[in-house]
Design a protein around this motif. Structure first.
Motif, PDB file in Angstrom:
ATOM      1  N   VAL A   9       0.845  -1.202   0.000  1.00  0.00           N
ATOM      2  CA  VAL A   9       0.000   0.000   0.000  1.00  0.00           C
ATOM      3  C   VAL A   9       0.878   1.248   0.000  1.00  0.00           C
ATOM      4  N   TRP A  10       0.567   2.204  -0.866  1.00  0.00           N
ATOM      5  CA  TRP A  10       1.313   3.457  -0.899  1.00  0.00           C
ATOM      6  C   TRP A  10       1.214   4.149   0.466  1.00  0.00           C
ATOM      7  N   HIS A  11       2.338   4.582   1.009  1.00  0.00           N
ATOM      8  CA  HIS A  11       2.341   5.291   2.281  1.00  0.00           C
ATOM      9  C   HIS A  11       3.407   6.385   2.235  1.00  0.00           C
ATOM     10  N   GLN A  12       3.183   7.417   3.004  1.00  0.00           N
ATOM     11  CA  GLN A  12       4.095   8.558   3.004  1.00  0.00           C
ATOM     12  C   GLN A  12       5.272   8.262   3.930  1.00  0.00           C
ATOM     13  N   THR A  13       6.489   8.359   3.402  1.00  0.00           N
ATOM     14  CA  THR A  13       7.693   8.093   4.197  1.00  0.00           C
ATOM     15  C   THR A  13       8.398   9.368   4.631  1.00  0.00           C
ATOM     16  N   ASP A  14       8.251  10.420   3.846  1.00  0.00           N
ATOM     17  CA  ASP A  14       8.768  11.755   4.148  1.00  0.00           C
ATOM     18  C   ASP A  14       7.796  12.747   3.539  1.00  0.00           C
ATOM     19  N   PRO A  15       7.887  14.006   3.923  1.00  0.00           N
ATOM     20  CA  PRO A  15       6.991  14.983   3.306  1.00  0.00           C
ATOM     21  C   PRO A  15       7.092  14.949   1.774  1.00  0.00           C
ATOM     22  N   GLY A  16       5.971  14.654   1.144  1.00  0.00           N
ATOM     23  CA  GLY A  16       5.934  14.636  -0.314  1.00  0.00           C
ATOM     24  C   GLY A  16       6.487  13.378  -0.950  1.00  0.00           C
ATOM     25  N   VAL A  17       6.921  12.405  -0.158  1.00  0.00           N
ATOM     26  CA  VAL A  17       7.501  11.179  -0.696  1.00  0.00           C
ATOM     27  C   VAL A  17       6.607   9.993  -0.339  1.00  0.00           C
ATOM     28  N   TRP A  18       6.171   9.269  -1.363  1.00  0.00           N
ATOM     29  CA  TRP A  18       5.288   8.118  -1.174  1.00  0.00           C
ATOM     30  C   TRP A  18       5.977   6.873  -1.711  1.00  0.00           C
ATOM     31  N   GLN A  19       5.854   5.796  -0.941  1.00  0.00           N
ATOM     32  CA  GLN A  19       6.518   4.567  -1.333  1.00  0.00           C
ATOM     33  C   GLN A  19       5.633   3.353  -1.070  1.00  0.00           C
ATOM     34  N   ASP A 206      -2.309  19.391  -5.799  1.00  0.00           N
ATOM     35  CA  ASP A 206      -2.541  19.792  -4.411  1.00  0.00           C
ATOM     36  C   ASP A 206      -2.582  18.597  -3.464  1.00  0.00           C
ATOM     37  N   GLY A 207      -2.112  17.459  -3.922  1.00  0.00           N
ATOM     38  CA  GLY A 207      -2.165  16.252  -3.103  1.00  0.00           C
ATOM     39  C   GLY A 207      -3.273  15.305  -3.505  1.00  0.00           C
ATOM     40  N   SER A 208      -4.255  15.820  -4.276  1.00  0.00           N
ATOM     41  CA  SER A 208      -5.367  14.964  -4.688  1.00  0.00           C
ATOM     42  C   SER A 208      -4.911  13.879  -5.656  1.00  0.00           C
ATOM     43  N   GLU A 209      -3.758  14.094  -6.316  1.00  0.00           N
ATOM     44  CA  GLU A 209      -3.271  13.098  -7.273  1.00  0.00           C
ATOM     45  C   GLU A 209      -2.810  11.807  -6.588  1.00  0.00           C
ATOM     46  N   ILE A 210      -2.540  11.870  -5.291  1.00  0.00           N
ATOM     47  CA  ILE A 210      -2.057  10.683  -4.574  1.00  0.00           C
ATOM     48  C   ILE A 210      -3.087   9.556  -4.637  1.00  0.00           C
ATOM     49  N   ALA A 211      -4.360   9.907  -4.634  1.00  0.00           N
ATOM     50  CA  ALA A 211      -5.422   8.893  -4.709  1.00  0.00           C
ATOM     51  C   ALA A 211      -5.392   8.137  -6.029  1.00  0.00           C
ATOM     52  N   ASN A 212      -4.698   8.687  -7.027  1.00  0.00           N
ATOM     53  CA  ASN A 212      -4.654   8.060  -8.350  1.00  0.00           C
ATOM     54  C   ASN A 212      -3.441   7.142  -8.545  1.00  0.00           C
ATOM     55  N   LEU A 213      -2.572   7.030  -7.547  1.00  0.00           N
ATOM     56  CA  LEU A 213      -1.424   6.131  -7.673  1.00  0.00           C
ATOM     57  C   LEU A 213      -1.915   4.693  -7.859  1.00  0.00           C
ATOM     58  N   SER A 214      -1.323   3.987  -8.796  1.00  0.00           N
ATOM     59  CA  SER A 214      -1.802   2.642  -9.136  1.00  0.00           C
ATOM     60  C   SER A 214      -1.212   1.605  -8.182  1.00  0.00           C
ATOM     61  N   PRO A 215      -2.060   0.697  -7.709  1.00  0.00           N
ATOM     62  CA  PRO A 215      -1.571  -0.366  -6.827  1.00  0.00           C
ATOM     63  C   PRO A 215      -0.911  -1.482  -7.623  1.00  0.00           C
ATOM     64  N   SER A 216      -0.292  -2.389  -6.919  1.00  0.00           N
ATOM     65  CA  SER A 216       0.285  -3.567  -7.553  1.00  0.00           C
ATOM     66  C   SER A 216      -0.832  -4.491  -8.026  1.00  0.00           C
ATOM     67  N   TYR A 217      -0.459  -5.459  -8.853  1.00  0.00           N
ATOM     68  CA  TYR A 217      -1.432  -6.428  -9.371  1.00  0.00           C
ATOM     69  C   TYR A 217      -2.128  -7.174  -8.253  1.00  0.00           C
ATOM     70  N   ARG A 218      -1.387  -7.578  -7.229  1.00  0.00           N
ATOM     71  CA  ARG A 218      -1.997  -8.359  -6.159  1.00  0.00           C
ATOM     72  C   ARG A 218      -3.197  -7.637  -5.543  1.00  0.00           C
ATOM     73  N   ILE A 219      -3.054  -6.329  -5.336  1.00  0.00           N
ATOM     74  CA  ILE A 219      -4.156  -5.557  -4.755  1.00  0.00           C
ATOM     75  C   ILE A 219      -5.233  -5.294  -5.798  1.00  0.00           C
TER      76      ILE A 219
END
Length: 510
Positions: A9-19, A206-219
């Protein structure tokens, strides 16, 4: 209770950084890049291509219209960065732990947006077409990048603006069907931006694009975290079948002839053979009458031609074509991951068992007659039909796919880096990927944009052939990806011509 896929699952590791971590599909392609990075090229790097013609309005010069087209493409590319932000992501390996992560960095300010646009939307004015440029050893960027090829106008249509778009990306970010979807979405937004001019608004980062990050195939496919005992036994049986298929006691496994000498890959190349509308119409009608698809008949032809290009023995012998098929898994994914909203993802699989076609290689001077050739063709077509339908109808295949990808992924030593480049395969194969009707993904006309020649390939750094089959605007195209260290264009074009001949003779197409 903790989710079994919390690490994916995408999660924020630092300000503005998602992994997030990557799954087995993504790891396979990321591993292949590392395995071949010593060649200076990117294994299986994706290349997508499409040609655009835009008629110049009477109140504009071609130069003015061209500038507006380029501005529209820039706005569309930024729009995709919001709608499909995974095109701004990158897969890397953590040196200390050897773990893989996919990282996305948000645009924090306008300068970030401009820097990304300057880096990933690259104008090219070399006087080449997109196809020529794509065959000229173009860069393999670590971030998905769109190259905007300014194609010189011909005297006969100097009132048109010509742009060829070449998209290049690591395969651990996007697959072939996803590349076509991405180009289709890009053209739709570019057409709107061109027509609307200043009224077209790029979404705000404005941060709304984060919801559009694509998950892996398993999810995306809601694949089970663990296989059942029966499913594990199926995987074991598939592995046994693959081993047996590759070592038949009574037949020789076919290998594609190649030019010996080179030990590292050269330039990835693409050659293509197109059928006109009349030929394509005849082919489709005859395939339907035979209960087959173009994929079935051309895959059968690819197997037969691999047999035909062998040196003739002194006595006839049994030979075997061994390969696999690719399956688009977007239909297996939950909404919205099954839709065009998530092109920047790896949602496909390979068959777990090997595809096997047994044939006879006749002795030198002993050519089979036409009746025998046609029977061989239809026998091979039946094998293809049965195999494709078995994989297509397998209700568990989507769940088994990650485990099958894991089994195919090489182990990487931790050092040295770069690793020694693997030598050419002693038994190179010929595979085929069917993209289907690409005009259902990229319409021939969108607003003022007229589209031609969409295609996609994966960077071929081995000594095999990767064939691609697609139909656009009523014309079928059979193309091949190859590496010029081991094959010439003449060799590959001859292979494609032979495939066409086998199909046309088999189906009695004039």
């Amino acid at each position: 209770m903790a989710s079994p896929y919390a690490n994916l699952v995408w999660h924020q590791t630092d300000p503005g950084v998602w992994q997030r971590s990557i799954d087995e599909l993504e790891q396979f392609y990321a591993t292949m890049v590392v395995l071949y990075e010593g060649s200076g090229r990117m294994f299986f790097g994706m290349t997508g291509h499409v040609s655009l013609n835009i008629n110049v309005p009477s109140d504009k010069t071609p130069e003015q219209a061209g500038e507006l087209v380029d501005q529209a493409l820039g706005k569309a590319w930024l729009t995709l960065a919001h709608l499909h932000p995974t095109i701004g992501a990158q897969v890397t390996q953590v040196p200390e732990t050897q773990e893989w992560v996919k990282t996305y960095r948000q645009f924090q300010e306008e300068a970030d947006t401009r820097a990304w646009l300057d880096r990933t939307l690259v104008p090219v004015s070399t006087g080449q077409t997109g196809e020529e440029w794509a065959n000229s050893d173009p860069p393999a960027p670590k971030l998905p990048t769109l190259f905007n090829i300014h194609v010189p106008a011909q005297e006969s249509d100097n009132r048109d603006v010509h742009r060829d778009l070449v998209f290049r990306s690591p395969h651990d970010i996007i697959d072939g069907v996803g590349t076509l979807i991405l180009l289709g979405n890009l053209i739709a937004h570019a057409s709107r931006a061109y027509n609307e001019g200043d009224a077209y608004q790029v979404p705000a980062f404005d941060g709304s694009e984060i919801a559009n990050l694509s998950p892996s195939y398993r999810i995306a496919a809601n694949a089970p975290p663990e296989l059942t005992k029966a499913q594990r036994e199926r995987i074991e049986k598939m592995a046994l079948q693959k081993a047996e298929a590759a070592s038949p006691g009574d037949a020789e496994v076919l290998a594609l002839p190649f030019r010996h000498g080179a030990v590292v890959p050269g330039r990835h190349q693409r050659a293509a053979l197109a059928l006109n509308k009349n030929q394509t119409s005849q082919l489709l009608a005859l395939c339907k009458a035979a209960g087959a698809t173009p994929t079935h008949v051309f895959h059968a032809a690819a197997a037969i031609v691999l047999r035909d290009v062998q040196d003739r023995p002194t006595e006839a012998k049994r030979v075997r074509y061994v390969n696999y098929i690719l399956r688009n898994e977007r239909a297996s994914c939950d909404t919205p991951y099954s839709t065009a909203k998530h092109p920047a993802a790896l949602y496909h699989s390979v068959s777990g068992q090997s595809l096997v076609v047994d044939m006879t290689l006749s002795a030198a001077g002993d050519a089979p007659d036409e009746v025998t050739r046609r029977q061989e063709f239809f026998d091979a077509v039946e094998v293809m039909k049965d195999f494709y339908q078995e994989v297509r109808n397998d209700q568990e295949h989507y769940a088994l796919a990650p485990t099958m990808w894991a089994a195919a992924t090489p182990q990487l030593p931790s050092s040295p880096r770069p690793l020694p480049v693997p030598p050419p395969n002693t038994r190179p194969a010929v595979s085929i990927s069917s993209m289907g009707r690409t005009d259902t993904i990229i319409p021939p006309t969108t607003g003022n944009f007229n589209i031609r020649n969409p295609w996609v390939t994966g960077e071929e750094l081995g000594n095999g052939l990767g064939l691609f089959l697609s139909t656009f605007d009523g014309e079928l195209c059979l193309s091949a990806a190859y590496n010029d260290a081991w094959h010439t264009k003449a060799d590959v074009s001859d292979y494609l011509d032979r495939c066409k001949e086998v199909v046309f003779n088999g189906l009695s197409i004039s």
